[in-house]
Enzyme design. Sequence first.
Site, PDB file in Angstrom:
ATOM      1  N   THR A  24     -78.439 -24.636  10.693  1.00  0.00           N
ATOM      2  CA  THR A  24     -77.165 -25.188  10.219  1.00  0.00           C
ATOM      3  C   THR A  24     -75.963 -24.526  10.882  1.00  0.00           C
ATOM      4  O   THR A  24     -74.839 -24.992  10.748  1.00  0.00           O
ATOM      5  CB  THR A  24     -77.066 -25.115   8.670  1.00  0.00           C
ATOM      6  OG1 THR A  24     -76.027 -25.976   8.243  1.00  0.00           O
ATOM      7  CG2 THR A  24     -76.825 -23.694   8.197  1.00  0.00           C
ATOM      8  N   ASP A  36     -74.738 -29.230   0.582  1.00  0.00           N
ATOM      9  CA  ASP A  36     -74.919 -29.873   1.897  1.00  0.00           C
ATOM     10  C   ASP A  36     -76.195 -29.540   2.688  1.00  0.00           C
ATOM     11  O   ASP A  36     -77.076 -30.379   2.891  1.00  0.00           O
ATOM     12  CB  ASP A  36     -73.672 -29.633   2.776  1.00  0.00           C
ATOM     13  CG  ASP A  36     -73.166 -28.180   2.799  1.00  0.00           C
ATOM     14  OD1 ASP A  36     -73.825 -27.312   2.215  1.00  0.00           O
ATOM     15  OD2 ASP A  36     -72.115 -27.934   3.423  1.00  0.00           O
ATOM     16  N   GLU A  68     -75.319 -16.486   4.513  1.00  0.00           N
ATOM     17  CA  GLU A  68     -74.467 -16.381   5.703  1.00  0.00           C
ATOM     18  C   GLU A  68     -75.121 -15.536   6.790  1.00  0.00           C
ATOM     19  O   GLU A  68     -75.061 -15.847   7.974  1.00  0.00           O
ATOM     20  CB  GLU A  68     -73.093 -15.774   5.344  1.00  0.00           C
ATOM     21  CG  GLU A  68     -72.219 -16.681   4.485  1.00  0.00           C
ATOM     22  CD  GLU A  68     -71.691 -17.921   5.227  1.00  0.00           C
ATOM     23  OE1 GLU A  68     -71.915 -18.048   6.447  1.00  0.00           O
ATOM     24  OE2 GLU A  68     -71.075 -18.774   4.561  1.00  0.00           O
ATOM     25  N   ARG A  96     -76.240 -17.209  10.410  1.00  0.00           N
ATOM     26  CA  ARG A  96     -75.495 -16.759  11.593  1.00  0.00           C
ATOM     27  C   ARG A  96     -76.296 -15.749  12.409  1.00  0.00           C
ATOM     28  O   ARG A  96     -76.463 -15.917  13.618  1.00  0.00           O
ATOM     29  CB  ARG A  96     -74.157 -16.138  11.179  1.00  0.00           C
ATOM     30  CG  ARG A  96     -73.250 -17.128  10.489  1.00  0.00           C
ATOM     31  CD  ARG A  96     -71.912 -16.505  10.156  1.00  0.00           C
ATOM     32  NE  ARG A  96     -71.217 -17.300   9.156  1.00  0.00           N
ATOM     33  CZ  ARG A  96     -69.924 -17.593   9.173  1.00  0.00           C
ATOM     34  NH1 ARG A  96     -69.167 -17.145  10.130  1.00  0.00           N
ATOM     35  NH2 ARG A  96     -69.372 -18.306   8.220  1.00  0.00           N
ATOM     36  N   GLU A 137     -68.364 -29.942  11.752  1.00  0.00           N
ATOM     37  CA  GLU A 137     -69.230 -31.045  11.297  1.00  0.00           C
ATOM     38  C   GLU A 137     -68.862 -32.427  11.834  1.00  0.00           C
ATOM     39  O   GLU A 137     -69.748 -33.237  12.146  1.00  0.00           O
ATOM     40  CB  GLU A 137     -69.268 -31.079   9.756  1.00  0.00           C
ATOM     41  CG  GLU A 137     -70.056 -29.936   9.105  1.00  0.00           C
ATOM     42  CD  GLU A 137     -69.314 -28.605   9.030  1.00  0.00           C
ATOM     43  OE1 GLU A 137     -68.120 -28.563   9.426  1.00  0.00           O
ATOM     44  OE2 GLU A 137     -69.901 -27.607   8.579  1.00  0.00           O
TER      45      GLU A 137
HETATM   46  C1  DMJ Z   1     -71.230 -23.064   8.985  1.00  0.00           C
HETATM   47  O1  DMJ Z   1     -71.418 -21.749   8.628  1.00  0.00           O
HETATM   48  C2  DMJ Z   1     -72.468 -23.893   8.735  1.00  0.00           C
HETATM   49  O2  DMJ Z   1     -72.383 -25.078   9.444  1.00  0.00           O
HETATM   50  C3  DMJ Z   1     -72.676 -24.177   7.270  1.00  0.00           C
HETATM   51  O3  DMJ Z   1     -73.757 -25.027   7.051  1.00  0.00           O
HETATM   52  C4  DMJ Z   1     -71.433 -24.819   6.686  1.00  0.00           C
HETATM   53  N1  DMJ Z   1     -70.254 -24.080   6.981  1.00  0.00           N
HETATM   54  C5  DMJ Z   1     -70.014 -23.596   8.311  1.00  0.00           C
HETATM   55  C6  DMJ Z   1     -69.244 -24.534   9.208  1.00  0.00           C
HETATM   56  O4  DMJ Z   1     -68.323 -25.325   8.625  1.00  0.00           O
END
Ligand code: DMJ
Length: 454
Positions: free
Chosen positions: A445, A245, A118, A122, A361
Amino acid sequence: MTKITSLLLTLLIVASCTSQQKEQKPPIEQEKQALADEVKAAFVHTWDGYKEYAWGHDDLKPISNSYSDWYGESLLMTPVDAFDTMVLMGLDEQAEEAKELIFEELSFDKDLSVQNFEITIRLFGGLLAAYQFDGDERFLELAEDLGNRLLPAFDSPTGMPYVMVNLKTGETSGSINNPAEIGTLMLEFGTLSKLTGNPDYYDKAKKAMVELYNRRSDIGLVGTLIDVESGEWTDTSSHISGRIDSYYEYLLKAYVLFEDEDFKEMYDESIKAVNKYLVDRTDTGTWYGYADMNTGERSRTVYGALDAFMPGMLVMGGQVDLAREVQESNFKMWQMHDIEPEAIDYTTMEVEHPAYLLRPENIESAFYLYRETGEAKYLEMGKTMFQSLVEYCKTESGFAELADVRTKEKNDAMHSFFLAETLKYSYLLFAPESTLDLDEYVFNTEAHPLTKTW
Ligand code: DMJ
């Protein structure tokens, strides 16, 4: 005027009207600027709420008008995550405010045990993108400091990272990890290597991915949980949802960003297995289900908000037809209750997990498909989704998650990815293409755009 002349005149008028109609752009195209402005206004509304009620903290609590910090002390999750969205939206004043706060208050010299994944997607990703957008060296210094503090996470017997790492002591914990948290570090650690000339970060993140890939089953799938010390799978359920994912996403994106052919090979092999065993075409649409990683046997027919990233990735990987099919299902899932639930059973179309966490998403995939095809239907999807957010999630100070999409009951929480991703992809869907060139940038991501400046 003879009957024939009058008939000819009528035909001419009809023909000219038809050609005028043809020349007219579809109405949604004309709304794009207004929609982009609405998204921007939603962003400013939320940033104002953060400033008033959560300044200096990680997250705004958008119902109680207060704040929360992930680890007791703030790591400025919202300002770092939101900064590059401000730059893209041309919100110079807000970007300046965030920048000042970051340079005055952000320090990683804290005795906190943090979740490597995380914090990487981020904060590390946010700081790297901020540096590439803004050029201020202090962003890179912060990113490098953070990268060094996270690096001990990789010191396991297999080279696959532990879940948690202490920012001050480097102490690690959590030996049962998952493919997403093991394999979604490459863009950030790799970019730091490219920017600093120190190969260590790249090599460790790549080794983790290769070790994971090498433990795929004979039929090419990975499971949900793996012990990073023994290298043994502890949960063999395979799917494209949370905990797996973005491993696939980073195999592809690492190839695009670093032009390292190893990643292409690993992605091509992996996506073949995923599309063979997990794609499920049913009466209700085309979905991705769950299967055992060793036998390939279907184990669950569950799909949800996180899985909705798939069409976006498929577009990037060149599988546009499949992406279109799955996006139809994504949108169907959204329309079930006017806003998507966290998970459904796609055979019965019943809600399995009723929350909506302000996730990006579905909109992200509409964005990629619109950029790829130019088709207005993806703008329409994006418009519907964004307007649902405004209708059901907006509060006095920001936007709130929904506890239940059926009742629209809210939760007093707003993840920073709402500003980093959900509003960014919504904005980019409607804004002129020149706002961000997808040939130049690869999104991490968390939607932080990274570019090959090396
Ligand atoms: C985000 O922190 C990122 O996109 C991660 O890959 C999946 N979860 C959240 C958004 O849903």
